[in-house]
Design an enzyme around this catalytic site. Structure first.
Site, mmCIF file in Angstrom:
data_model
loop_
_atom_site.group_PDB
_atom_site.id
_atom_site.type_symbol
_atom_site.label_atom_id
_atom_site.label_comp_id
_atom_site.label_asym_id
_atom_site.label_seq_id
_atom_site.Cartn_x
_atom_site.Cartn_y
_atom_site.Cartn_z
ATOM 1 N N ASN A 5 0.844 -1.188 0.000
ATOM 2 C CA ASN A 5 0.000 0.000 0.000
ATOM 3 C C ASN A 5 0.884 1.244 0.000
ATOM 4 O O ASN A 5 1.589 1.471 0.979
ATOM 5 C CB ASN A 5 -0.897 -0.007 1.244
ATOM 6 C CG ASN A 5 -1.791 1.200 1.293
ATOM 7 O OD1 ASN A 5 -2.083 1.820 0.276
ATOM 8 N ND2 ASN A 5 -2.223 1.559 2.499
ATOM 9 N N ASP B 153 9.396 1.850 3.659
ATOM 10 C CA ASP B 153 8.050 1.376 4.015
ATOM 11 C C ASP B 153 8.141 0.013 4.708
ATOM 12 O O ASP B 153 7.314 -0.874 4.483
ATOM 13 C CB ASP B 153 7.142 1.301 2.785
ATOM 14 C CG ASP B 153 5.665 1.225 3.164
ATOM 15 O OD1 ASP B 153 5.323 1.663 4.273
ATOM 16 O OD2 ASP B 153 4.857 0.721 2.359
#
Lengths: 323, 432
Positions: B283, B310
């Site tokens: 995401n 991330d």
């Protein structure tokens, strides 16, 4: 007796089937699709006899693992397995494996320990059957995974068309309805595309997935336009949750523009056949008079379903015994 | 008393000063006390000398987006394991997202994390405080008290604030305390139950797609609100060509706007998902190759400022699932630099640009004194071999989780030594 054994691959008519599993039509070469359809022809003969059995799978164990309910498909696989002499076990998993605190991979390990020869799996998530197939030692057949694929449905549809039309070559097949959420549509588009059959999809834009024009030769949003000259009209089931005002405004409007009635069917060829994977919503995607009329081959599809599943089981299991 | 340390004969690459020359640095008391650019250093009595010939000496990386399981889900990652993974990947500081259990929405928890990280993590951990209580997107948190407690910035982590009015309030109040506000871009209703990029590939896989507009619509809104409130706004991560275009326009009028990108969106595309590989469920989702090329262009042009890992550790229980049911996220601290160097070796991006996006730019956005090689700056440094070939193997990870999107990947370039505050916290050992 007809040549049952020669039609079912034991006397050299069919070379060994090379696939380990049947997960996706995309994995099959055109000659393998034809092979399965030809094998299924033989199985129709078996199924129409008084004694509807072959010893092909004697001593084998078939587990039907259904994570979402489907009486029709499960029964079809069950009958297919039993006609070939397999021990068939139905396992319905009502709650998802996740809510039981068990991953699908854990489920696979448990099943694997039971030493089945073939797993027939239906799951609500696309790719679930693929994942399971990587974790077990037996053959796996996809009986429907989410909106991804339903390969035996596409095979039985092709067999039905071939039996009615004599051939698939040169035909135009129109697939109508909820294309976006239909595994039946995907498998059919892949199969018919592999055999160079002309395909069309017809649906409101909200039910057409992105990039569909790359899978189907032609895309229509007008039913009458899309049905013009079609040899086969394949209707899809509309899930009730689509008719909640977001994808389509109402069932009434859907039926008006996308339900198959006499007026719309008149645009197809006069000898066009009408198909539906079932169960049908009469009066939603199809007029009851058409569903039960002369041009409907819907009950034939059910019969072909058993034959195709027998053929697939027959093709996969002996292949696994090859050295 | 720690001996002075000289790193000599290194190729010094410092984006903050645009330096790319051979030279030496002298480190004393945790800081860079002297620099010798273009020639060898004088060696003080008793100094330890590292001959870094053939190595690049750069500021330690600052990763603006890392998820840690502690507190609440220590089986995924702890401050200690995340710190060890970080320094092995050349990351000397990282911003820790507030998505913990409980969420980091209270000054006491910020204080706890800072103290615990200092005791247990070899890397500097900079807690981000939640913008809204419980990350619920309803009420703003105590920004002033959170800043006093040491929060590096404000972020709702993986949650995206849907109410424009609330976000305007948050931006206005954050500007009041001059706190950077980092915001994830997801229009929840448009993303719906999508799990990958919308397009032909999703259609073939039978997976629900997430349209690019689920990112560009909230970005367009955020950029307008940022201009209105003059907040220090950072779009947490962008992934589409449309976002690059929006940022380029906004930046011409507002210098307090910046944007980050996950290394995954720079190096991978939707086709990497293959046959439902859940390690690639991310995401924002992996986009098309056209989008990937556009974000690389955006990085080169300056529309995109920072690259982050991330890093989002997930255990096998939630990843070994059918794609649609699997959790989002991949780990990335240990592969961040090596993956970024792929873009350098492929000729897509200059090494200086890559390093700037992971050192001086995050430092500027967050107001840190690290991220540069300068006299007086903290000696947070890395030495890396730009050419070193290696293959990613899960078993060598220091992270507690194994969900890498670079599983088995062949890399070129590796961190050989990492220093935090002048102390060596990681040295590469040859594979046995």
């Amino acid at each position: 007796m007809p040549q049952q054994s020669s039609r079912t691959g034991h006397s050299g008519d069919f070379p060994p089937f090379q696939q380990r599993h049947l997960i996706s039509i995309a994995d099959l070469q055109p000659h393998e699709i034809i092979d399965l359809l030809d094998r299924a022809e033989g199985m129709i003969e078996v199924s129409r006899q008084e004694r509807k059995s072959l010893p092909t799978l004697s001593g084998k164990t078939q587990i039907n693992l259904f994570f979402e309910p489907s009486t029709r498909t499960q029964s079809s696989f069950e009958i297919a397995g039993k006609r070939l002499g397999a021990l068939v076990v139905n396992m319905s998993v009502k709650t998802s494996s996740v809510s039981k605190g068990e991953t699908l991979v854990d489920t696979a390990a448990t099943l694997n320990a039971m030493r089945p020869d073939v797993l027939v799996v239906r799951h609500s998530a696309a790719g679930a059957v693929e994942l399971l197939s990587q974790k077990v030692g037996c053959a796996v057949i996809n009986a429907g995974d989410g909106a991804h694929e339903h390969p035996t449905q596409a095979l039985l549809d092709a067999l039905t068309i071939r039996n009615h039309k004599g051939t698939l070559a040169g035909l135009t097949v129109a697939i109508c309805g909820d294309i976006a959420n239909s595994r039946v549509a995907r498998s059919n588009l892949l199969l018919l595309g592999a055999l160079n059959v002309r395909t069309r999809v017809i649906a409101p834009r909200t039910l057409l997935p992105a990039g569909i024009e790359n899978l189907a030769t032609e895309v229509f949003t007008d039913m009458e336009e899309g049905l013009k000259g079609a040899d086969v009209v394949m209707m899809l089931r509309l899930q009730h949750e689509r008719a909640n005002g977001r994808m389509i405004p109402s069932v009434r409007e859907y039926y008006r523009f996308y339900g198959l009635d006499e007026a719309k069917l008149a645009h197809a060829k006069p000898d066009a056949i009408v198909m539906h994977p079932g169960p049908m919503n009469r009066g939603v995607e199809i007029d009851p008079a058409i569903a039960d009329g002369d041009r409907s081959v819907i009950t034939d599809q059910v019969e072909m379903g058993v034959a195709v599943r027998m053929a697939v089981l027959d093709a996969l299991l002996p292949a696994r015994n090859e050295p | 008393m720690i001996r002075p340390l000289i790193i000599d004969n290194a190729r010094i690459l410092d984006p903050a000063s645009n330096t790319d020359q051979t030279g030496a640095v002298l480190i004393e008391d945790g800081r860079i006390s002297d620099l010798a650019i273009g020639g060898p250093a004088g060696v003080p009595d008793g100094a330890e000398v590292i001959n870094a010939q053939g190595m690049v000496l750069a500021p330690g990386l600052i990763d603006m987006r890392v998820f840690v399981g502690e507190p609440g889900k220590e089986y995924r990652e702890t401050l200690a394991s995340a710190g060890a993974a970080a320094v092995a990947g050349g990351v000397t500081s990282f911003v820790m997202m507030p998505d913990t259990t409980p969420a980091v929405d209270d000054g006491a928890l910020v204080d706890f994390l800072i103290r615990r990280a200092e005791a247990q993590s070899p890397a500097r951990i900079l807690p981000a405080a939640a913008i809204t209580r419980g990350l619920a997107g309803k009420e703003i948190t105590e920004f002033g008290l959170l800043k006093e407690a040491g929060a590096a910035c404000l972020s709702d982590g993986s949650a995206s604030i849907q109410s424009s009015a609330l976000l305007r309030s948050a931006m206005t109040y954050a500007a009041n305390f001059d706190m950077p506000l980092v915001h994830q871009l997801t229009d929840a209703s448009l993303a719906g139950d999508g799990v990958m990029n919308e397009g032909l590939f999703a259609t073939v896989l039978g997976l629900k797609g997430i349209p690019r507009e689920a990112e560009t619509i909230p970005l367009a809104r955020d950029l307008q609100l940022a201009a209105l409130t003059r907040v220090n706004y950072h779009a947490a991560q962008v992934s589409t060509k449309g976002s690059v275009d929006l940022l380029a326009t906004a930046k011409s009028n507002n210098s307090r706007v910046s944007a980050g990108i996950s290394i995954n969106n720079l190096c991978l595309n939707e086709n990497d998902i293959g046959r439902y590989r859940s390690f690639f469920k991310l995401n924002p989702p992996l986009r098309s190759e056209d989008d990937r090329r556009a974000v690389i262009d955006g990085l080169r042009s300056g529309a995109i400022d920072t690259i982050h890992s991330d890093h989002d550790p997930q255990d096998s229980e939630v990843k070994r699932q059918p794609f649609a049911e699997a959790s989002y996220g991949a780990i990335g601290l240990e592969t961040l630099l090596a993956a970024a160097l792929r873009l350098v070796h492929s000729g897509d991006v200059e090494l200086m640009t890559i390093l700037r996006a992971m050192t001086s730019r995050p430092a500027e956005i967050l107001g840190l004194e690290t991220g540069r090689i300068a006299r007086g700056a903290p000696a947070d440094l890395i030495l890396f071999d730009l050419e070193y070939p290696w293959q990613v193997t899960e078993k060598t990870f220091r992270s507690r989780s194994r969900n890498t999107s670079f599983e088995g990947a062949r890399m070129q370039g590796k961190v050989m030594r990492t220093l935090v505050n002048g102390r060596t916290v990681f040295v590469h050992e040859e594979d046995a």
